[in-house]
Motif scaffolding. Structure first.
Motif, mmCIF file in Angstrom:
data_model
loop_
_atom_site.group_PDB
_atom_site.id
_atom_site.type_symbol
_atom_site.label_atom_id
_atom_site.label_comp_id
_atom_site.label_asym_id
_atom_site.label_seq_id
_atom_site.Cartn_x
_atom_site.Cartn_y
_atom_site.Cartn_z
ATOM 1 N N LEU A 170 20.045 11.513 -21.385
ATOM 2 C CA LEU A 170 18.692 12.353 -21.225
ATOM 3 C C LEU A 170 18.970 13.290 -22.664
ATOM 4 C CD1 LEU A 170 18.753 13.486 -17.666
ATOM 5 C CD2 LEU A 170 17.183 11.856 -18.982
ATOM 6 N N GLU A 184 17.137 11.490 -25.040
ATOM 7 C CA GLU A 184 15.739 11.568 -24.625
ATOM 8 C C GLU A 184 15.245 12.961 -25.384
ATOM 9 O OE1 GLU A 184 14.621 8.342 -24.221
ATOM 10 O OE2 GLU A 184 13.595 9.194 -22.278
ATOM 11 N N LEU A 200 3.969 7.312 -24.507
ATOM 12 C CA LEU A 200 5.570 7.357 -24.427
ATOM 13 C C LEU A 200 5.958 8.093 -23.102
ATOM 14 C CD1 LEU A 200 8.205 6.831 -25.999
ATOM 15 C CD2 LEU A 200 8.154 8.884 -26.340
ATOM 16 N N HIS A 201 5.344 8.929 -22.628
ATOM 17 C CA HIS A 201 5.701 9.606 -21.271
ATOM 18 C C HIS A 201 5.414 8.531 -20.214
ATOM 19 C CE1 HIS A 201 4.920 11.887 -17.485
ATOM 20 N NE2 HIS A 201 6.054 12.300 -17.777
ATOM 21 N N HIS A 244 7.958 5.969 -19.758
ATOM 22 C CA HIS A 244 9.156 6.409 -18.990
ATOM 23 C C HIS A 244 8.734 6.529 -17.509
ATOM 24 C CE1 HIS A 244 10.636 7.558 -22.876
ATOM 25 N NE2 HIS A 244 11.543 8.047 -22.395
ATOM 26 N N GLY A 275 9.084 3.049 -16.537
ATOM 27 C CA GLY A 275 10.652 2.709 -16.500
ATOM 28 C C GLY A 275 11.343 3.029 -14.932
ATOM 29 N N GLY A 276 11.080 4.199 -14.659
ATOM 30 C CA GLY A 276 11.564 4.724 -13.465
ATOM 31 C C GLY A 276 11.121 4.145 -12.137
ATOM 32 N N THR A 292 19.468 8.315 -11.087
ATOM 33 C CA THR A 292 17.969 7.834 -11.130
ATOM 34 C C THR A 292 16.987 9.082 -10.999
ATOM 35 O OG1 THR A 292 18.658 5.492 -10.093
ATOM 36 C CG2 THR A 292 16.280 6.263 -10.497
ATOM 37 N N TYR A 305 16.939 11.163 -13.936
ATOM 38 C CA TYR A 305 15.985 10.611 -15.143
ATOM 39 C C TYR A 305 14.593 10.976 -14.616
ATOM 40 C CZ TYR A 305 13.120 7.205 -17.274
ATOM 41 O OH TYR A 305 12.112 6.502 -17.742
ATOM 42 N N TRP A 306 14.331 10.801 -13.492
ATOM 43 C CA TRP A 306 12.823 11.020 -12.915
ATOM 44 C C TRP A 306 12.532 12.397 -12.890
ATOM 45 C CZ3 TRP A 306 9.317 7.725 -12.369
ATOM 46 C CH2 TRP A 306 8.368 7.835 -11.501
ATOM 47 N N VAL A 333 11.691 13.044 -16.602
ATOM 48 C CA VAL A 333 10.237 12.692 -16.785
ATOM 49 C C VAL A 333 9.293 13.646 -16.485
ATOM 50 C CG1 VAL A 333 8.381 10.865 -16.184
ATOM 51 C CG2 VAL A 333 10.875 10.213 -16.751
#
Lengths: 196, 100
Positions: A26, A29, A138-139, A142, A145-146, A175, A178-179, A182
């Motif tokens: 992150l 990121e 790009l967002h 992501h 991906g999630g 996870t 990460y979310w 985002v």
């Protein structure tokens, strides 16, 4: 070979390895999106004139997307809490709702993009649209991906719950981290692109 | 975190729901303020301030940063320093001073 410290904390870091790993990821990121935010500032301050986002973009749809992402942040953290309470079925339900929120976000984003393309508006149209498409694109990647990771946990990854419940719970936690990141990026993207 | 009691976890979930409603309310405020058509500088300041509060709530409560290990804070402090450096670059550039 057994992977070490997937459940127990390493004595030197005080964290299980996955958690330290996701935070390092992150951090990278932050630099990725930071470079693009910095580019936006440079382009905006360097331009003789800059359009108002709300004049060109669909604010109601983006507002709805903000509510969806915030809601999905809650459902993923509730999934983690449910696992800690030993309730796998409820956690799975929360993960399904989170995935559906991801779908909802992407569909709305698709409608936004589709409307722009139908009016022959592309990244090459202007500097504003180029940075808009790059940042939101790009967002969106992501988010996608999630969603793939959530789909994995809902369809196959949940088997781990029976054999290694604590390890599975940690997987959902990282996870979730990460979310939430985002979601955090969108919290800043939304006003900067759409409302200013 | 996994060592918490059932009651503590239930209390946490209630906090998550409260944070959700606060985030939703702040989103509504952000959109509402945008209709006031403030001056560019004021609009940027207000929007970033509300976004920062929302970011704090997400990072602090959903990502549990209010009660994390020192190592994660160390990583994030370094990240923030480099992030701020990145954000400062435009203002040190030739273009950053035009029409700013």
């Amino acid at each position: 070979m057994e992977i070490p410290y997937t459940v127990d904390a390493r004595p030197d870091t005080g964290l299980y390895n996955g958690k330290l790993g996701i935070w390092l990821f992150l951090a990278s990121e932050v630099m990725l999106f930071g470079a693009l935010f910095s580019s936006l500032v440079l382009l905006r301050t360097g331009a003789e004139s800059w359009p108002k986002g709300w004049e060109l973009l669909n604010v109601p749809l983006a507002t709805l997307n903000t509510f969806i992402l915030i809601g999905s942040s809650v459902t993923v953290v509730m999934a983690w809490a449910s696992l800690r309470l030993g309730n796998f079925n409820r956690a799975r339900l929360y993960l399904i709702v989170t995935l559906l929120c991801g779908f909802g976000f992407m569909i709305i984003k698709g409608i936004e993009y589709g409307t722009k393309f139908s009016h022959h508006i592309y990244p090459k149209t202007s500097t504003f649209y180029s940075i808009y498409f790059v940042l939101t694109g790009l967002h969106g990647l992501h988010v996608l991906g999630g969603m793939i990771v959530f789909a994995y946990f809902i369809l196959w990854g949940g088997k781990m719950w029976k054999s290694e419940p604590e390890r599975f719970t940690n997987r959902i936690e990282i996870t979730g981290l990460y979310w939430h990141f985002v979601d955090l990026v969108w919290i800043f993207l939304f006003p900067i692109l759409y409302l200013l | 975190m996994s060592g918490h009691s059932v009651e503590e976890i239930r209390k946490e979930t209630r906090v998550y729901l409260v944070i959700f409603f606060v985030l939703a309310a702040l989103t509504a405020v952000t959109v509402g303020v945008s209709y006031l058509h403030l001056s560019t500088g004021m609009a940027i300041a207000v929007a970033l301030m509300i976004a920062s509060i929302k970011g704090f709530l997400v990072a602090g409560y959903f990502m549990h940063l209010l009660s994390e290990k020192k190592l994660i804070y160390s990583v994030l402090i370094l990240t923030v320093v480099f992030f701020l450096f990145l954000m400062a670059i435009p203002f040190g550039s030739e273009y950053g001073s035009i029409g700013g």
